[in-house]
Design a protein around this motif. Structure first.
Motif, PDB file in Angstrom:
ATOM      1  N   TRP A  74       7.102  -7.063  -2.470  1.00 16.42           N
ATOM      2  CA  TRP A  74       7.838  -5.880  -2.909  1.00 16.42           C
ATOM      3  C   TRP A  74       6.953  -4.912  -3.690  1.00 16.42           C
ATOM      4  O   TRP A  74       7.078  -3.698  -3.578  1.00 16.42           O
ATOM      5  CB  TRP A  74       9.072  -6.262  -3.722  1.00 16.42           C
ATOM      6  N   LEU A  75       5.998  -5.452  -4.482  1.00 16.36           N
ATOM      7  CA  LEU A  75       5.096  -4.584  -5.223  1.00 16.36           C
ATOM      8  C   LEU A  75       4.025  -4.002  -4.298  1.00 16.36           C
ATOM      9  O   LEU A  75       3.631  -2.838  -4.445  1.00 16.36           O
ATOM     10  CB  LEU A  75       4.450  -5.330  -6.384  1.00 16.36           C
ATOM     11  N   ALA A  76       3.561  -4.807  -3.342  1.00  6.97           N
ATOM     12  CA  ALA A  76       2.619  -4.279  -2.359  1.00  6.97           C
ATOM     13  C   ALA A  76       3.242  -3.090  -1.628  1.00  6.97           C
ATOM     14  O   ALA A  76       2.592  -2.062  -1.417  1.00  6.97           O
ATOM     15  CB  ALA A  76       2.236  -5.371  -1.363  1.00  6.97           C
ATOM     16  N   ALA A  77       4.516  -3.227  -1.272  1.00  7.11           N
ATOM     17  CA  ALA A  77       5.219  -2.141  -0.585  1.00  7.11           C
ATOM     18  C   ALA A  77       5.273  -0.889  -1.457  1.00  7.11           C
ATOM     19  O   ALA A  77       5.065   0.236  -0.975  1.00  7.11           O
ATOM     20  CB  ALA A  77       6.634  -2.592  -0.210  1.00  7.11           C
ATOM     21  N   ARG A  78       5.533  -1.072  -2.738  1.00  7.59           N
ATOM     22  CA  ARG A  78       5.627   0.073  -3.645  1.00  7.59           C
ATOM     23  C   ARG A  78       4.271   0.765  -3.789  1.00  7.59           C
ATOM     24  O   ARG A  78       4.181   1.994  -3.757  1.00  7.59           O
ATOM     25  CB  ARG A  78       6.135  -0.384  -5.014  1.00  7.59           C
ATOM     26  N   ILE A  79       3.202  -0.008  -3.965  1.00 10.36           N
ATOM     27  CA  ILE A  79       1.869   0.576  -4.128  1.00 10.36           C
ATOM     28  C   ILE A  79       1.468   1.354  -2.878  1.00 10.36           C
ATOM     29  O   ILE A  79       0.915   2.452  -2.959  1.00 10.36           O
ATOM     30  CB  ILE A  79       0.850  -0.529  -4.462  1.00 10.36           C
ATOM     31  N   ILE A  80       1.759   0.789  -1.710  1.00  9.95           N
ATOM     32  CA  ILE A  80       1.450   1.487  -0.462  1.00  9.95           C
ATOM     33  C   ILE A  80       2.282   2.754  -0.343  1.00  9.95           C
ATOM     34  O   ILE A  80       1.774   3.826   0.016  1.00  9.95           O
ATOM     35  CB  ILE A  80       1.691   0.550   0.742  1.00  9.95           C
ATOM     36  N   ARG A 113      -0.307  -4.382   9.412  1.00 15.74           N
ATOM     37  CA  ARG A 113      -1.229  -4.712   8.321  1.00 15.74           C
ATOM     38  C   ARG A 113      -2.368  -3.693   8.209  1.00 15.74           C
ATOM     39  O   ARG A 113      -3.554  -4.031   8.205  1.00 15.74           O
ATOM     40  CB  ARG A 113      -1.790  -6.126   8.518  1.00 15.74           C
ATOM     41  N   ALA A 114      -1.977  -2.418   8.095  1.00 15.39           N
ATOM     42  CA  ALA A 114      -2.974  -1.367   7.935  1.00 15.39           C
ATOM     43  C   ALA A 114      -3.569  -1.335   6.536  1.00 15.39           C
ATOM     44  O   ALA A 114      -4.707  -0.895   6.345  1.00 15.39           O
ATOM     45  CB  ALA A 114      -2.343  -0.008   8.253  1.00 15.39           C
ATOM     46  N   TYR A 115      -2.799  -1.788   5.540  1.00 18.68           N
ATOM     47  CA  TYR A 115      -3.228  -1.690   4.143  1.00 18.68           C
ATOM     48  C   TYR A 115      -3.350  -3.038   3.435  1.00 18.68           C
ATOM     49  O   TYR A 115      -3.862  -3.091   2.318  1.00 18.68           O
ATOM     50  CB  TYR A 115      -2.220  -0.845   3.349  1.00 18.68           C
ATOM     51  N   SER A 116      -2.865  -4.104   4.027  1.00 22.34           N
ATOM     52  CA  SER A 116      -2.790  -5.375   3.305  1.00 22.34           C
ATOM     53  C   SER A 116      -2.970  -6.549   4.257  1.00 22.34           C
ATOM     54  O   SER A 116      -2.783  -6.413   5.478  1.00 22.34           O
ATOM     55  CB  SER A 116      -1.412  -5.504   2.626  1.00 22.34           C
ATOM     56  N   PRO A 137      -7.162  -1.261  -4.084  1.00 20.38           N
ATOM     57  CA  PRO A 137      -6.559  -0.121  -4.789  1.00 20.38           C
ATOM     58  C   PRO A 137      -7.308   1.185  -4.535  1.00 20.38           C
ATOM     59  O   PRO A 137      -8.494   1.190  -4.185  1.00 20.38           O
ATOM     60  CB  PRO A 137      -6.674  -0.518  -6.273  1.00 20.38           C
ATOM     61  N   ALA A 138      -6.594   2.274  -4.737  1.00 18.66           N
ATOM     62  CA  ALA A 138      -7.226   3.585  -4.666  1.00 18.66           C
ATOM     63  C   ALA A 138      -8.409   3.647  -5.633  1.00 18.66           C
ATOM     64  O   ALA A 138      -8.369   3.067  -6.715  1.00 18.66           O
ATOM     65  CB  ALA A 138      -6.208   4.667  -5.017  1.00 18.66           C
ATOM     66  N   TRP A 192      -1.235   4.488  -3.252  1.00 15.39           N
ATOM     67  CA  TRP A 192      -2.222   3.956  -4.176  1.00 15.39           C
ATOM     68  C   TRP A 192      -3.009   2.770  -3.607  1.00 15.39           C
ATOM     69  O   TRP A 192      -3.653   2.026  -4.348  1.00 15.39           O
ATOM     70  CB  TRP A 192      -1.538   3.538  -5.485  1.00 15.39           C
ATOM     71  N   ALA A 193      -2.956   2.600  -2.293  1.00 17.59           N
ATOM     72  CA  ALA A 193      -3.764   1.576  -1.631  1.00 17.59           C
ATOM     73  C   ALA A 193      -4.612   2.247  -0.556  1.00 17.59           C
ATOM     74  O   ALA A 193      -4.169   3.194   0.098  1.00 17.59           O
ATOM     75  CB  ALA A 193      -2.870   0.515  -0.991  1.00 17.59           C
TER      76      ALA A 193
END
Length: 415
Positions: free
Chosen positions: A145-151, A184-187, A326-327, A155-156
């Motif tokens: 859920w936090l990975a989703a928010r950061i993306i 899985r483009a960001y994680s 992270p960014a 900020w990823a």
């Protein structure tokens, strides 16, 4: 960059996070229940920060603009992870897989166990991310859920597939396309966390318990059943039992699951809603059967052969902890190389043998069997094809949905 209104957490969302941090999955250590420590107090400062100032304007969900990558000249990578979430040598003086990575690549890993819970950690890195600054970390591991928010906040950094050949090829099908990061483009997942049915065979008189329907309706279990105080786990498992897909449910479906659980509360079928403190009652037999987390069950089974688990025919909920760059991270390529390294089956097996969570890497079974045959055959660590096919994820929620759903769930559990 496109900006938008700050995303603030409602009082209901904050209350739900406090539940998670003080006695839910956020309070668990990553290896042993015996090493549990009080981390909730640390987290409340992060919660207060999030609630007080919200989330400032950020970039589009396409992800952070590529930062200057110093990987070629600076052979290092800084990795923030949870405690007890990395293999350690028998003398506890070294981390074998990390040392092997450095020996092979020449990239030095600064490994820090500075994630005690998602909210507290996000509170630490949010000011830098919001300001477009380097957090001092090249790789972080956070729950879905936090990975989703950061993306979503931009900020990823988007990952370069050319640096991730093993990860792209070997990520298990059940983890390949979460709705918050399709393809899985960001994680990439570090581990999976299944929610299953657990029971004490001695307390049930040898009877198997393998469905939410049994938990809610079996008169022989009345007053000896518990569900989790984490909304996504309890409601998700109930939705599945009702033939609904937790990845696609409607408001009406959610209300139906809450109503089903409320009936069981009213007739005192459910003893209580718990965080990870259900484990002691289950082991003693005060709780005969429950919805619980697989990592707990593996630990309990080591000391109590009466503890069993079941995968409902209707399916089960799986969440995940995930690796992100992270960014503004200085060493993106080095971080990608480290991600890819942990998707090589021999390395993934060594990690799985230590941390005992679901391994998201295909092709690891034979390698894990060389280390420990019992682990290789444990479907809570390596789900077989049938079990993996029953895995479902709870869909991403909008801020409005999360507020409304958590409010209804809090009323249900008396929080």
């Amino acid at each position: 960059m496109e900006s938008y209104e700050p995303e603030r957490l409602s009082p209901v969302q904050l209350a739900a996070m406090r539940r998670s941090l003080t006695n839910g999955r956020g309070a668990l250590t990553r290896r042993s229940l015996l090493r549990a420590s009080g981390m909730g107090a640390l987290a409340l400062g992060g919660i207060a920060t999030l609630g007080a100032c919200g989330i400032p304007p950020a970039g589009r969900a396409e992800g952070a603009a590529a930062a200057d990558d110093h990987s070629a000249k600076e052979k290092e990578v800084t990795f923030s992870n949870w405690t007890e979430y990395m293999d350690v040598s028998d003398d506890e003086k070294s981390r074998p897989t990390l040392e092997a990575f450095t020996k092979r690549t020449g990239i030095r890993v600064k490994y820090t166990e500075d994630i005690n819970d998602n909210v507290e950690f996000f509170g630490k890195i949010k000011p830098q991310l919001a300001a477009g600054q380097n957090t001092g970390r090249d790789l972080i591991c956070v729950t879905d859920w936090l990975a989703a928010r950061i993306i979503r906040l931009g900020w990823a950094q988007k990952l370069d597939a050319s640096n991730l050949p093993h990860a792209f090829a070997n990520v298990s099908a059940q983890f390949r396309t979460p709705d918050w990061d399709p393809g899985r483009a960001y994680s990439y997942p570090w581990t999976g966390i299944p929610t299953v049915i657990a029971y004490n065979a001695k307390a049930t008189g040898g009877r198997k318990v393998d469905s939410v329907t049994q938990l809610l309706d079996d008169p022989k279990l009345k007053g000896r059943v518990s569900f989790l105080s984490e909304m996504r786990d309890t409601v998700g498992m109930t939705l599945l039992d009702q033939g609904k897909d937790p990845g696609k449910f409607t408001d009406t479906d959610f209300d139906g699951a809450i109503g089903r659980l409320q009936k069981a509360v009213d007739k005192k079928q459910i003893r209580r809603f718990t965080g990870n403190d259900y484990t002691a009652d289950l082991s003693k037999g005060d709780i005969a059967a429950c919805v619980g987390w697989a990592g707990d069950i593996i630990q309990l089974q080591a000391d109590n052969p009466d503890i069993k688990f079941a995968i409902p025919a209707a399916g089960y909920i799986t969440s995940s902890d995930n690796l992100l760059v992270p960014a503004q991270a200085r060493h993106k390529t080095n971080a990608e190389k480290l991600i890819d390294y942990y998707y090589e089956p021999p390395v993934a097996a060594q990690l799985a043998a230590y941390i005992n969570y679901v391994c998201p890497v295909d092709g690891v079974r034979d390698e894990l069997a060389k280390i420990d045959e019992s682990m290789a055959s444990n479907t809570l660590i390596l789900p077989d094809r049938e079990m993996a096919a029953k895995s479902r994820s709870f869909r991403s929620l909008s801020t409005e949905e999360e507020t409304a759903y958590e409010e209804k769930f809090a009323k249900l559990i008396g929080a």
